[in-house]
Design an enzyme around this catalytic site. Structure first.
Site, mmCIF file in Angstrom:
data_model
loop_
_atom_site.group_PDB
_atom_site.id
_atom_site.type_symbol
_atom_site.label_atom_id
_atom_site.label_comp_id
_atom_site.label_asym_id
_atom_site.label_seq_id
_atom_site.Cartn_x
_atom_site.Cartn_y
_atom_site.Cartn_z
ATOM 1 N N PRO A 2 8.218 -28.973 -150.321
ATOM 2 C CG PRO A 2 7.828 -28.334 -148.154
ATOM 3 C CD PRO A 2 7.613 -27.901 -149.545
ATOM 4 C CD GLU A 3 5.670 -34.093 -154.137
ATOM 5 O OE1 GLU A 3 5.182 -35.221 -153.963
ATOM 6 O OE2 GLU A 3 5.922 -33.624 -155.249
ATOM 7 C CG HIS A 90 11.941 -14.730 -146.800
ATOM 8 N ND1 HIS A 90 10.977 -13.759 -146.938
ATOM 9 C CD2 HIS A 90 12.713 -14.637 -147.895
ATOM 10 C CE1 HIS A 90 11.157 -13.115 -148.073
ATOM 11 N NE2 HIS A 90 12.212 -13.619 -148.676
ATOM 12 N NE ARG A 109 5.829 -19.486 -154.262
ATOM 13 C CZ ARG A 109 5.424 -20.337 -155.195
ATOM 14 N NH1 ARG A 109 6.150 -21.421 -155.455
ATOM 15 N NH2 ARG A 109 4.335 -20.122 -155.847
ATOM 16 C CE LYS A 150 -13.818 -39.107 -156.621
ATOM 17 N NZ LYS A 150 -14.377 -37.984 -155.896
#
Length: 269
Positions: A2-3, A90, A109, A150
């Site tokens: 997921p973003e 899970h 995970r 940066k």
DNA sequence: ACGTGATCCTGGAAGC
DNA sequence: TGCTTCCAGGATCACG
């Protein structure tokens, strides 16, 4: 998986099922997620969920005592199911709501997390985050100013949560493609004009992905099990050796900051 | 302060 | 077919 768009799609999906309802029971089957699931979340038992909000990729299930914070990590999925639905592998956490509704977290995970934020406190995890990409607090001017010192690659710069939250590996590649900026370019060498374009593209890519129900690559599904459809609109992510839609040059893959990155060497400079 | 790399964990895909 | 290796949407932490 997921973003930000996938987390937002999850939020929109679960909200109508759990908002203004009471938490009846919490079942923790696997306490060892990214951090141990805190015992304190039990103090929400009997309390009503008064809001379901999102900060960066964190979901906040809010009650008057405080908020249960969920993060889906790389592989986390949220489903709303009848509470008697059989457990599968899970299924680590159930937040059982009145009327037999259950918010269930599945995360192979276990990079995901369940945290607790007492009312009035600000969780350390959320305290140092940069602005939300879809608000006016984030714009090209901010990118330009922050980037002046940066030397790192611009892709790493926009994926840094202190710069802006919610830009993950997929949408970083996509927004840099749309802005015509090479992901390898050092952040400090990019002009303000190009950063304005990049910020605009980050906003439109994320907003469009939310509209499309997120990107389903391997295992993301919406709360109702439907896939997200944004994968059909990806220009470069996962398209190594495909031809650029704009110039027909082969899309390249390169590892930046340990993450696979995709770009068109012709269109992005 | 800054930037890079190791690291948590499992499962699916690719390679042999 | 079966075993091994590699790779994956995140983000913290340790170190140079």
């Amino acid at each position: 998986m997921p973003e930000l768009p996938e987390v937002e799609v999850s939020r929109l999906g679960i909200t109508p099922h759990i908002l203004n309802r009471r938490i009846e029971k919490i079942i923790v089957r696997q306490r060892q997620l990214r951090w141990p699931v805190p015992q304190e979340i039990d103090c929400t038992l009997g309390l009503e969920i008064i809001a379901v909000t999102r900060r960066a990729k964190y979901l906040l299930i809010e009650t008057e005592a405080g908020a249960i914070i969920l993060h889906l990590g790389m592989s986390g999925k949220l489903r709303v199911v009848p509470s008697n639905t059989p457990i599968v592998k899970h299924d680590h956490l159930d937040i059982c709501i009145e009327d037999g509704v259950c918010l269930r977290l599945n995360d192979p995970r276990r990079f995901g997390a369940c945290l607790w934020q007492a009312a009035g406190e600000s969780s350390g995890m959320l305290a140092h985050l940069g602005p939300e990409p879809l608000t006016d607090d984030f714009d090209g001017e901010r990118l330009f100013q922050l980037s002046r010192t940066k030397t790192q690659a611009v892709k790493n710069f926009i994926m840094d949560n202190k710069t802006v939250v919610g830009v993950g590996n997929i949408y970083a590649s996509e927004s840099l493609y749309l802005a015509g900026i090479s992901p390898l370019r050092s952040a400090k060498t990019i002009s303000k004009k190009r950063y304005v374009l990049l910020a605009e593209n980050i906003k439109t890519v994320l907003a469009r992905a939310i509209e499309q129900g997120g990107t389903t690559l391997k295992d993301f599904a919406q709360v109702d099990g439907q896939p997200g459809y944004f994968a059909q609109e990806l220009f470069v992510y996962g398209r190594k050796d495909d031809l650029c839609i704009h110039c027909e040059t082969e899309i390249k893959a390169v590892v930046i900051g340990q993450r696979n990155s995709f770009y068109c060497p012709q269109c992005q400079t």
